[in-house]
Design a protein around this motif. Structure first.
Motif, mmCIF file in Angstrom:
data_model
loop_
_atom_site.group_PDB
_atom_site.id
_atom_site.type_symbol
_atom_site.label_atom_id
_atom_site.label_comp_id
_atom_site.label_asym_id
_atom_site.label_seq_id
_atom_site.Cartn_x
_atom_site.Cartn_y
_atom_site.Cartn_z
ATOM 1 N N ALA A 22 0.828 -1.209 0.000
ATOM 2 C CA ALA A 22 0.000 0.000 0.000
ATOM 3 C C ALA A 22 0.861 1.258 0.000
ATOM 4 O O ALA A 22 0.545 2.237 -0.681
ATOM 5 N N ASP A 23 1.964 1.232 0.740
ATOM 6 C CA ASP A 23 2.886 2.379 0.763
ATOM 7 C C ASP A 23 3.507 2.602 -0.617
ATOM 8 O O ASP A 23 3.630 3.744 -1.078
ATOM 9 N N LEU A 24 3.893 1.514 -1.276
ATOM 10 C CA LEU A 24 4.475 1.633 -2.620
ATOM 11 C C LEU A 24 3.450 2.162 -3.615
ATOM 12 O O LEU A 24 3.766 3.010 -4.462
ATOM 13 N N VAL A 25 2.233 1.693 -3.504
ATOM 14 C CA VAL A 25 1.170 2.165 -4.401
ATOM 15 C C VAL A 25 0.884 3.641 -4.131
ATOM 16 O O VAL A 25 0.665 4.419 -5.066
ATOM 17 N N ALA A 26 0.913 4.046 -2.865
ATOM 18 C CA ALA A 26 0.700 5.458 -2.523
ATOM 19 C C ALA A 26 1.798 6.330 -3.131
ATOM 20 O O ALA A 26 1.521 7.428 -3.634
ATOM 21 N N ASP A 27 3.028 5.843 -3.099
ATOM 22 C CA ASP A 27 4.137 6.578 -3.728
ATOM 23 C C ASP A 27 3.902 6.718 -5.230
ATOM 24 O O ASP A 27 4.138 7.784 -5.804
ATOM 25 N N ALA A 28 3.453 5.644 -5.855
ATOM 26 C CA ALA A 28 3.142 5.711 -7.287
ATOM 27 C C ALA A 28 2.026 6.715 -7.526
ATOM 28 O O ALA A 28 2.052 7.471 -8.509
ATOM 29 N N GLY A 29 1.060 6.757 -6.631
ATOM 30 C CA GLY A 29 -0.037 7.716 -6.757
ATOM 31 C C GLY A 29 0.441 9.158 -6.714
ATOM 32 O O GLY A 29 -0.043 10.010 -7.458
ATOM 33 N N LYS A 30 1.418 9.427 -5.852
ATOM 34 C CA LYS A 30 1.983 10.779 -5.779
ATOM 35 C C LYS A 30 2.671 11.149 -7.094
ATOM 36 O O LYS A 30 2.556 12.277 -7.578
ATOM 37 N N GLN A 31 3.374 10.181 -7.662
ATOM 38 C CA GLN A 31 4.038 10.432 -8.946
ATOM 39 C C GLN A 31 3.010 10.660 -10.052
ATOM 40 O O GLN A 31 3.207 11.535 -10.912
ATOM 41 N N ILE A 35 2.490 13.911 -12.474
ATOM 42 C CA ILE A 35 2.362 13.833 -13.933
ATOM 43 C C ILE A 35 1.084 14.523 -14.392
ATOM 44 O O ILE A 35 1.093 15.261 -15.389
ATOM 45 N N ASN A 36 -0.007 14.307 -13.661
ATOM 46 C CA ASN A 36 -1.270 14.970 -14.018
ATOM 47 C C ASN A 36 -1.130 16.496 -13.964
ATOM 48 O O ASN A 36 -1.614 17.211 -14.847
ATOM 49 N N THR A 37 -0.448 16.985 -12.935
ATOM 50 C CA THR A 37 -0.231 18.427 -12.810
ATOM 51 C C THR A 37 0.616 18.947 -13.969
ATOM 52 O O THR A 37 0.301 19.987 -14.567
ATOM 53 N N LEU A 38 1.679 18.211 -14.287
ATOM 54 C CA LEU A 38 2.526 18.617 -15.415
ATOM 55 C C LEU A 38 1.746 18.599 -16.733
ATOM 56 O O LEU A 38 1.917 19.496 -17.572
ATOM 57 N N ASN A 39 0.902 17.601 -16.922
ATOM 58 C CA ASN A 39 0.080 17.545 -18.135
ATOM 59 C C ASN A 39 -0.825 18.762 -18.250
ATOM 60 O O ASN A 39 -0.971 19.343 -19.321
ATOM 61 N N GLU A 40 -1.432 19.135 -17.142
ATOM 62 C CA GLU A 40 -2.334 20.289 -17.166
ATOM 63 C C GLU A 40 -1.571 21.578 -17.464
ATOM 64 O O GLU A 40 -2.043 22.425 -18.232
ATOM 65 N N LYS A 41 -0.392 21.728 -16.874
ATOM 66 C CA LYS A 41 0.405 22.927 -17.122
ATOM 67 C C LYS A 41 0.947 22.940 -18.548
ATOM 68 O O LYS A 41 0.945 23.972 -19.217
ATOM 69 N N ALA A 42 1.443 21.780 -18.999
ATOM 70 C CA ALA A 42 2.048 21.706 -20.328
ATOM 71 C C ALA A 42 1.016 21.889 -21.427
ATOM 72 O O ALA A 42 1.311 22.442 -22.491
ATOM 73 N N GLY A 43 -0.199 21.436 -21.165
ATOM 74 C CA GLY A 43 -1.244 21.536 -22.180
ATOM 75 C C GLY A 43 -1.677 22.963 -22.436
ATOM 76 O O GLY A 43 -2.144 23.282 -23.528
ATOM 77 N N GLY A 44 -1.517 23.793 -21.447
ATOM 78 C CA GLY A 44 -1.965 25.175 -21.597
ATOM 79 C C GLY A 44 -3.478 25.277 -21.437
ATOM 80 O O GLY A 44 -4.159 24.290 -21.179
ATOM 81 N N THR A 45 -3.978 26.503 -21.612
ATOM 82 C CA THR A 45 -5.422 26.723 -21.470
ATOM 83 C C THR A 45 -5.956 27.743 -22.462
ATOM 84 O O THR A 45 -7.157 27.966 -22.508
ATOM 85 N N GLU A 55 -8.850 17.648 -22.830
ATOM 86 C CA GLU A 55 -10.023 16.772 -22.914
ATOM 87 C C GLU A 55 -9.603 15.308 -23.008
ATOM 88 O O GLU A 55 -10.319 14.426 -22.541
ATOM 89 N N LYS A 56 -8.468 15.059 -23.611
ATOM 90 C CA LYS A 56 -7.960 13.690 -23.748
ATOM 91 C C LYS A 56 -7.124 13.273 -22.529
ATOM 92 O O LYS A 56 -7.218 12.148 -22.060
ATOM 93 N N ALA A 57 -6.278 14.170 -22.046
ATOM 94 C CA ALA A 57 -5.326 13.823 -20.990
ATOM 95 C C ALA A 57 -5.981 13.740 -19.609
ATOM 96 O O ALA A 57 -5.657 12.833 -18.822
ATOM 97 N N LYS A 58 -6.889 14.650 -19.298
ATOM 98 C CA LYS A 58 -7.459 14.700 -17.954
ATOM 99 C C LYS A 58 -8.238 13.438 -17.581
ATOM 100 O O LYS A 58 -8.030 12.898 -16.490
ATOM 101 N N PRO A 59 -9.128 12.946 -18.423
ATOM 102 C CA PRO A 59 -9.880 11.744 -18.019
ATOM 103 C C PRO A 59 -8.975 10.520 -17.806
ATOM 104 O O PRO A 59 -9.186 9.742 -16.872
ATOM 105 N N GLY A 60 -7.975 10.367 -18.650
ATOM 106 C CA GLY A 60 -7.048 9.252 -18.485
ATOM 107 C C GLY A 60 -6.254 9.357 -17.200
ATOM 108 O O GLY A 60 -6.061 8.366 -16.484
ATOM 109 N N GLY A 61 -5.805 10.552 -16.907
ATOM 110 C CA GLY A 61 -5.054 10.778 -15.666
ATOM 111 C C GLY A 61 -5.925 10.543 -14.447
ATOM 112 O O GLY A 61 -5.474 9.939 -13.464
ATOM 113 N N GLN A 62 -7.176 10.975 -14.519
ATOM 114 C CA GLN A 62 -8.095 10.775 -13.390
ATOM 115 C C GLN A 62 -8.402 9.293 -13.203
ATOM 116 O O GLN A 62 -8.444 8.793 -12.083
#
Length: 106
Positions: A22-31, A35-45, A55-62
């Protein structure tokens, strides 16, 4: 189906591994969150391409975030429930030993 029987001491150790998992999975979740944050920033608005990208990246990341959260929860529950079951096995073993030592009744 189990290939071999485990002792209660082995079960305790094995169920403890689920907490580590569970701790290892939680660490993966943080990573993944990073990545989700970087995708949102890199994608722009500001433009149509950015909107299409998000529209493509957010649902997959979620979906990935939700999956990792579920894996962490299930790992913790399995570890906790396993420890409870192991404690019951230990208690049953102690009680059966006590009963066997009292046999035959006086």
């Amino acid at each position: 189906m189990a290939e071999e029987l485990k002792t209660t001491s082995q079960l305790g150790r094995l169920f403890a591994d689920y907490t580590t998992l569970a701790d290892l999975v939680a660490d993966a979740g943080k990573q993944i969150d990073d990545i989700n944050t970087l995708n949102e920033k890199a994608g722009g608005t500001d433009d149509e391409v950015a909107q299409q990208y998000l529209e493509k990246a957010k649902p997959g990341g979620q979906a990935l975030t939700d999956l990792v959260t579920l894996l962490k929860t299930l790992s913790l529950q399995t570890g906790d429930n396993g420890e409870t079951a192991n404690a019951l096995f230990n208690q049953a073993e102690d009680e059966s030993t006590a009963l066997a030592n009292e046999w035959p009744p006086s």
